[in-house]
Design a protein around this motif. Sequence first.
Motif, mmCIF file in Angstrom:
data_model
loop_
_atom_site.group_PDB
_atom_site.id
_atom_site.type_symbol
_atom_site.label_atom_id
_atom_site.label_comp_id
_atom_site.label_asym_id
_atom_site.label_seq_id
_atom_site.Cartn_x
_atom_site.Cartn_y
_atom_site.Cartn_z
ATOM 1 N N GLY A 34 0.789 -1.222 0.000
ATOM 2 C CA GLY A 34 0.000 0.000 0.000
ATOM 3 C C GLY A 34 0.818 1.266 0.000
ATOM 4 O O GLY A 34 1.810 1.383 -0.736
ATOM 5 N N TRP A 35 0.448 2.211 0.876
ATOM 6 C CA TRP A 35 1.041 3.556 0.897
ATOM 7 C C TRP A 35 1.143 4.045 2.330
ATOM 8 O O TRP A 35 0.275 3.773 3.163
ATOM 9 N N ASN A 36 2.231 4.792 2.618
ATOM 10 C CA ASN A 36 2.456 5.428 3.913
ATOM 11 C C ASN A 36 2.747 6.905 3.681
ATOM 12 O O ASN A 36 3.433 7.258 2.722
ATOM 13 N N SER A 37 2.281 7.751 4.578
ATOM 14 C CA SER A 37 2.303 9.196 4.314
ATOM 15 C C SER A 37 3.635 9.891 4.595
ATOM 16 O O SER A 37 3.860 10.999 4.096
ATOM 17 N N TRP A 38 4.551 9.284 5.385
ATOM 18 C CA TRP A 38 5.642 10.069 5.944
ATOM 19 C C TRP A 38 6.587 10.654 4.902
ATOM 20 O O TRP A 38 6.767 11.872 4.830
ATOM 21 N N ALA A 39 7.250 9.821 4.113
ATOM 22 C CA ALA A 39 8.229 10.355 3.153
ATOM 23 C C ALA A 39 7.551 11.241 2.123
ATOM 24 O O ALA A 39 8.148 12.195 1.617
ATOM 25 N N ALA A 40 6.310 10.935 1.820
ATOM 26 C CA ALA A 40 5.596 11.683 0.788
ATOM 27 C C ALA A 40 5.297 13.119 1.210
ATOM 28 O O ALA A 40 5.630 14.075 0.502
ATOM 29 N N VAL A 41 4.675 13.279 2.381
ATOM 30 C CA VAL A 41 4.187 14.610 2.762
ATOM 31 C C VAL A 41 4.512 14.998 4.196
ATOM 32 O O VAL A 41 4.296 16.154 4.586
ATOM 33 N N ALA A 42 4.991 14.065 5.005
ATOM 34 C CA ALA A 42 5.399 14.356 6.392
ATOM 35 C C ALA A 42 4.322 15.151 7.131
ATOM 36 O O ALA A 42 3.187 14.704 7.232
ATOM 37 N N THR A 43 4.671 16.341 7.616
ATOM 38 C CA THR A 43 3.756 17.114 8.459
ATOM 39 C C THR A 43 2.591 17.730 7.687
ATOM 40 O O THR A 43 1.659 18.265 8.287
ATOM 41 N N GLU A 44 2.626 17.677 6.351
ATOM 42 C CA GLU A 44 1.564 18.270 5.540
ATOM 43 C C GLU A 44 0.325 17.392 5.441
ATOM 44 O O GLU A 44 -0.686 17.797 4.860
ATOM 45 N N ILE A 45 0.370 16.188 5.979
ATOM 46 C CA ILE A 45 -0.737 15.254 5.803
ATOM 47 C C ILE A 45 -2.061 15.866 6.254
ATOM 48 O O ILE A 45 -2.140 16.516 7.296
ATOM 49 N N ASN A 46 -3.079 15.665 5.440
ATOM 50 C CA ASN A 46 -4.417 16.147 5.780
ATOM 51 C C ASN A 46 -5.463 15.222 5.142
ATOM 52 O O ASN A 46 -5.117 14.259 4.451
ATOM 53 N N TYR A 47 -6.708 15.526 5.393
ATOM 54 C CA TYR A 47 -7.801 14.672 4.895
ATOM 55 C C TYR A 47 -7.777 14.584 3.376
ATOM 56 O O TYR A 47 -7.940 13.502 2.789
ATOM 57 N N ASP A 48 -7.583 15.700 2.715
ATOM 58 C CA ASP A 48 -7.652 15.756 1.260
ATOM 59 C C ASP A 48 -6.535 14.919 0.626
ATOM 60 O O ASP A 48 -6.788 14.137 -0.296
ATOM 61 N N ILE A 49 -5.304 15.076 1.113
ATOM 62 C CA ILE A 49 -4.185 14.308 0.569
ATOM 63 C C ILE A 49 -4.407 12.812 0.785
ATOM 64 O O ILE A 49 -4.210 11.989 -0.121
ATOM 65 N N TYR A 50 -4.850 12.461 1.987
ATOM 66 C CA TYR A 50 -5.037 11.046 2.336
ATOM 67 C C TYR A 50 -6.097 10.385 1.453
ATOM 68 O O TYR A 50 -5.880 9.302 0.891
ATOM 69 N N THR A 51 -7.224 11.021 1.301
ATOM 70 C CA THR A 51 -8.310 10.408 0.535
ATOM 71 C C THR A 51 -8.032 10.409 -0.960
ATOM 72 O O THR A 51 -8.377 9.455 -1.668
ATOM 73 N N LYS A 52 -7.398 11.465 -1.471
ATOM 74 C CA LYS A 52 -7.069 11.486 -2.905
ATOM 75 C C LYS A 52 -5.985 10.464 -3.233
ATOM 76 O O LYS A 52 -5.967 9.895 -4.333
ATOM 77 N N THR A 53 -5.077 10.231 -2.289
ATOM 78 C CA THR A 53 -4.092 9.161 -2.471
ATOM 79 C C THR A 53 -4.801 7.818 -2.568
ATOM 80 O O THR A 53 -4.477 6.985 -3.422
ATOM 81 N N SER A 54 -5.761 7.611 -1.694
ATOM 82 C CA SER A 54 -6.548 6.377 -1.727
ATOM 83 C C SER A 54 -7.209 6.188 -3.091
ATOM 84 O O SER A 54 -7.184 5.082 -3.669
ATOM 85 N N ASP A 55 -7.763 7.257 -3.625
ATOM 86 C CA ASP A 55 -8.419 7.185 -4.939
ATOM 87 C C ASP A 55 -7.426 6.832 -6.041
ATOM 88 O O ASP A 55 -7.709 5.985 -6.901
ATOM 89 N N PHE A 56 -6.260 7.465 -6.029
ATOM 90 C CA PHE A 56 -5.250 7.184 -7.053
ATOM 91 C C PHE A 56 -4.776 5.739 -6.980
ATOM 92 O O PHE A 56 -4.652 5.053 -8.002
ATOM 93 N N VAL A 57 -4.510 5.277 -5.766
ATOM 94 C CA VAL A 57 -4.049 3.897 -5.610
ATOM 95 C C VAL A 57 -5.102 2.923 -6.138
ATOM 96 O O VAL A 57 -4.769 1.947 -6.831
ATOM 97 N N LYS A 58 -6.368 3.192 -5.848
ATOM 98 C CA LYS A 58 -7.432 2.314 -6.332
ATOM 99 C C LYS A 58 -7.509 2.318 -7.855
ATOM 100 O O LYS A 58 -7.569 1.255 -8.493
ATOM 101 N N GLU A 59 -7.510 3.494 -8.440
ATOM 102 C CA GLU A 59 -7.766 3.618 -9.873
ATOM 103 C C GLU A 59 -6.577 3.224 -10.735
ATOM 104 O O GLU A 59 -6.753 2.623 -11.800
#
Length: 435
Positions: A34-59
Motif C-alpha cells: 500500500g502507501w504510507n504518508s511520511w516520506a511523501a508529505v510528512a507534516t503536511e498530511i491532511n484529509y484531502d491528501i489522504y483520501t485522494k491518495t486512496s483514490d489514485f491507488v485504487k484507480e
Amino acid sequence: LGFYNDYRDGLEAYGQANRVIAEPLKWEKGVPVGWNSWAAVATEINYDIYTKTSDFVKEKLQSKGYSADGRVYINFDAFWDRLTEEELIAAAKHVKANGQIPGIYTTPFTFWGKSDSEGAVPGTDGKYHWQDILLKDEEGNILPPIDGGLCIDPTHPGNKMRLEWELNNFKRWGFQYVKMDFMAHGAVEGIHYDKNITTGIAAYNFGMQQVDKILEEELQAQDFFISLSIAPIFPGQYAHGRRISCDVFGTINWTEYMLNSLSYGWWLNENVYRFNDPDHVVLYNSYNHREESMFNEGMSRFFSAVISGTMLLNSDDYRQEAAKERAEEILTNKAILEVATAGKTFRPVEGNTGDKACDSFVRRKEDGSLYLAVFNFSNTEKKNMELSLERIGLNKETVYIAKDLWSGEETQVKNIVCIALQEAQPKIYLLEEVK
C-alpha cells in the motif's frame, strides 16, 4: 551453540530456534502492500491528501495488480492528529469504500511534549499527568530525552489507561493497522512504577503485553496489523513486522543503507517477526529531498523492498504528476510483485561488507530454481558483475536460463553469470535449469 560451514545457515537456525521459543504473531492474510504518508508529505498530511491518495491507488495501481491477496493499506504516519476526529472517521470510511484498509501511527512509550510534562495524560480523566508516567532515575529525576522524546514507563497504570484510550479510539474510528514508532524508549533502564520490573526489557515486555491484550480480539481474528519501528529485535512476538533499518528515502545511498541491514538481518523474517519491514518505498522524491531521483534509483529502492521479506508501502506525493507516472510504471510489474508478495526474504551472497551492503542476494524456490537480485550502488558509474553459479548456490556444470523479471529477457548461463548494470540499476533474475 551450533557449528556451521555457512554462517547464513547458522543464523537461520538461530532464528528458527527463537521461533520455537517465542512464535511470531500470527499473520496469514498476505504481505502488507500500500502507501504510507511520511516520506511523501510528512507534516503536511491532511484529509484531502489522504483520501485522494486512496483514490489514485485504487484507480491506477490496485486495478493493475498492486495488492496482496486483494488487500491494500493506506496509512497515516505521524501528524495525523492534526485532523479532527470527524475527519479521521470519514477518512477511514473513504478508504474502506475503495476496498482498502486504513492504517494509523502512534508512539506508545514516548512523550514529545518536552517542557509540558505537567499536562494531563489523555485517557486518564486527569488522574495522571505526563510527569507522573515518565521514566525516572534512582533520585526521582525524569530521564533525559532520546532523539527529542522522553521515555514513558510502560509499567505505569497511567500509560495503560492512555494505551487503552488510544487503541480503542483507533478501532472505533475504523483503523486496522498501526505503526508503533520509537519503541526502544520503552526498553530504557530506569526505576519503574512496578517494582517487580527491574530491567528495561522486562518493562518493554510488560508494555507490549498490554498492547496485545487491548487488541486481543482483533489480533486473534487477524483483523489488525502491528508494525514496529526503532524497536528492539527481541522480544518480537508482540508484532507482525519490524522496521529492519531506520528511515529510508529514495536515492541510491538510502537503498544501500537499508540493504546493509538486510545483509545482516535477513534471518529475522518469518522467525522473530512475520515480516521484515524495509520502510516506506520512495520512487520519485520525498519531503526532505524534493529533487527528482533517477529512475534507476527508484527501481533500486523498490527492488530492495521486494527482496526483504517483506512489507511494501510506497510513499510518494501523488500531487506531483511525475510521481504518479513513476508509481504506475514501477509498482505494477506482475513478475516483480509476485516475488514481493511471497513474503519470503532473500539471503546475502557475501557477508564481509562491513558497514556497506551486499550487492547480491538470492532466494531458492521450492522447485529448485533460484532468484538472484543484484544492485549497483553508484549513481555515477556503470557496473559489471561476474558471479559464480557455485557461489550463489547452483551447480556450476549445469546450464541455466536466466530470466530478467523486469524486462522478460532470457539468456543461457553456465559456471558464471555475467551482468551489466547501468548507474544505480538493479536486476532480479530467475535462474531455472535447462531441461
